[in-house]
Design an enzyme around this catalytic site. Structure first.
Site, PDB file in Angstrom:
ATOM      1  N   CYS A  48       0.825  -1.203   0.000  1.00 60.22           N
ATOM      2  CA  CYS A  48       0.000   0.000   0.000  1.00 60.22           C
ATOM      3  C   CYS A  48       0.862   1.257   0.000  1.00 60.22           C
ATOM      4  O   CYS A  48       1.342   1.676   1.053  1.00 60.22           O
ATOM      5  CB  CYS A  48      -0.941  -0.004   1.205  1.00 60.22           C
ATOM      6  SG  CYS A  48      -2.022   1.429   1.255  1.00 60.22           S
TER       7      CYS A  48
ATOM      8  N   CYS B 109      -0.423   4.127   2.098  1.00 54.38           N
ATOM      9  CA  CYS B 109      -0.261   3.930   3.543  1.00 54.38           C
ATOM     10  C   CYS B 109       1.178   4.207   3.967  1.00 54.38           C
ATOM     11  O   CYS B 109       1.425   4.796   5.013  1.00 54.38           O
ATOM     12  CB  CYS B 109      -0.581   2.486   3.940  1.00 54.38           C
ATOM     13  SG  CYS B 109      -2.098   1.832   3.257  1.00 54.38           S
ATOM     14  N   ASP B 110       2.130   3.745   3.170  1.00 48.80           N
ATOM     15  CA  ASP B 110       3.507   3.658   3.653  1.00 48.80           C
ATOM     16  C   ASP B 110       4.543   4.506   2.918  1.00 48.80           C
ATOM     17  O   ASP B 110       5.700   4.557   3.329  1.00 48.80           O
ATOM     18  CB  ASP B 110       3.955   2.181   3.621  1.00 48.80           C
ATOM     19  CG  ASP B 110       3.075   1.307   4.510  1.00 48.80           C
ATOM     20  OD1 ASP B 110       2.582   1.825   5.530  1.00 48.80           O
ATOM     21  OD2 ASP B 110       2.866   0.126   4.180  1.00 48.80           O
TER      22      ASP B 110
END
Length: 344
Positions: free
Chosen positions: A140, A143-144
């Protein structure tokens, strides 16, 4: 007949326990519907394999994925949701109440069902990729990506999602290495052009990732030329896998309308499915956003949709108590569908 009377009958069942399922449990529990939730194979869902979550509102310092899910779980339990280990392995939506089977053995009946079975990111299937998940390996980018400021990272994939994520990663990384096993991307022309013209992107054509290196965190990728078979190491600190997701919707196959990838198709602006009294939320029906916050949002929608549907349904039953339909509950939802539609 005697056996049927022993089958547990619940007003509302929730299948799956990520942000969507837990949020649906919080809302239905507060509405006094006493939901029963089966946690499935991975209690807490995909977030339990994520480390830092920095984009979930209300946690200014960030939160660990498993801790966030534990908070969701505690909140659901506090309001009276019943949480159980176990997976729903079969469903039968041919009559009302709906029939579910837990862990291949236990039949249960439900007036309303909320499916929040989520999706699973597809990985390459390398042992070290699994071992370093959350320590440089991620599925992701949104997300990261921010954890890799000014670092060299790599992403594998060739579709629109991979292109989108590669571009997103260029905001943080010094170089984004796009690794693709063929000599052309599947992505749309416009997305390809944007990636290929970005000065921070370096594309490795005809290249496969055969190993992820690193003791406690990713340090490099072992690459293999798919034409010559030659191998080399590429030093990177982050490795993003963007080869797609698979929705965990096999149990609904044949009952609920799905797209070709297996995502359940819900009615516009709602969580209603093509089956009365069955609602689906989270990544099982969302292949666009796939965030914890959007999954939680649709979990809330499913709870409200189910609560309203149950209220309407019960009203219909009360009004029609004297009719012949009352004696045939299996026909109920179908017999009264037009009534609830016109009454809505």
């Amino acid at each position: 007949r005697h056996q049927m009377s022993e089958v547990r009958h619940h007003r509302i069942y929730i299948i799956g326990s990520g942000p969507a399922g837990y949020t649906a449990a919080i809302y239905t529990a507060r509405a006094n519907l006493k939901p029963l939730l089966f946690q499935g194979l991975q209690p807490g869902g995909q977030l339990t394999i994520t480390t830092d979550v920095e984009n979930f509102p209300g946690y200014p310092e960030g939160v660990m994925g498993p801790d966030l899910m534990q908070d969701f779980e505690k909140q659901a339990v506090r309001f009276g949701a019943e949480l159980r280990w176990g997976s729903v392995t079969h469903v039968d939506f041919s009559a009302h109440p709906h029939k579910l089977v837990v862990d291949e053995t236990t039949p249960i009946l439900a007036d309303a069902v909320i499916g929040s079975t989520g999706a699973s990111a597809k990985y390459l299937g390398l042992e070290n990729e699994k071992r370093l998940l959350g320590r440089g390996v991620s599925a992701c980018a949104t997300c990261d990506g921010a954890f890799f400021r000014d670092e060299e990272i790599a992403i594998v994939g060739g579709g629109d999602t991979a292109m989108e994520e590669a571009l997103f990663l260029t905001r943080f990384a010094s170089t984004v290495h796009v690794i693709h096993r063929r000599d052309a991307f599947r992505a749309s022309k416009i997305m390809q052009d944007r990636v290929l013209s970005n000065p921070k992107v370096r594309v490795h054509w005809n290249t496969a990732v055969t190993d992820v290196m690193g003791e406690d965190a990713v340090t490099a990728l072992r690459l293999e030329d798919t034409v010559t078979g030659e191998t080399r190491d590429l030093p990177v600190t982050g490795f993003f896998v963007a080869i797609g997701h698979k929705p965990n919707t096999d149990i609904f196959r044949g009952w609920l309308d799905m797209d070709e990838a297996g995502y359940v198709q819900t009615l516009p602006d709602s969580t209603h499915t093509n089956v009365e009294g069955v609602f689906v939320c989270g990544d099982a029906q969302d292949h666009v956003y796939r965030q914890a916050i959007t999954a939680a949002g649709t979990g809330c929608m499913a709870a409200i949709d189910a609560e309203r549907w149950l209220a309407e349904h019960d009203v219909i039953e009360d009004v029609q108590t004297e009719t012949e339909y009352h004696a045939a509950p299996a026909e109920d939802s179908e017999t009264h569908e037009p009534v609830s539609a016109s009454g809505a």
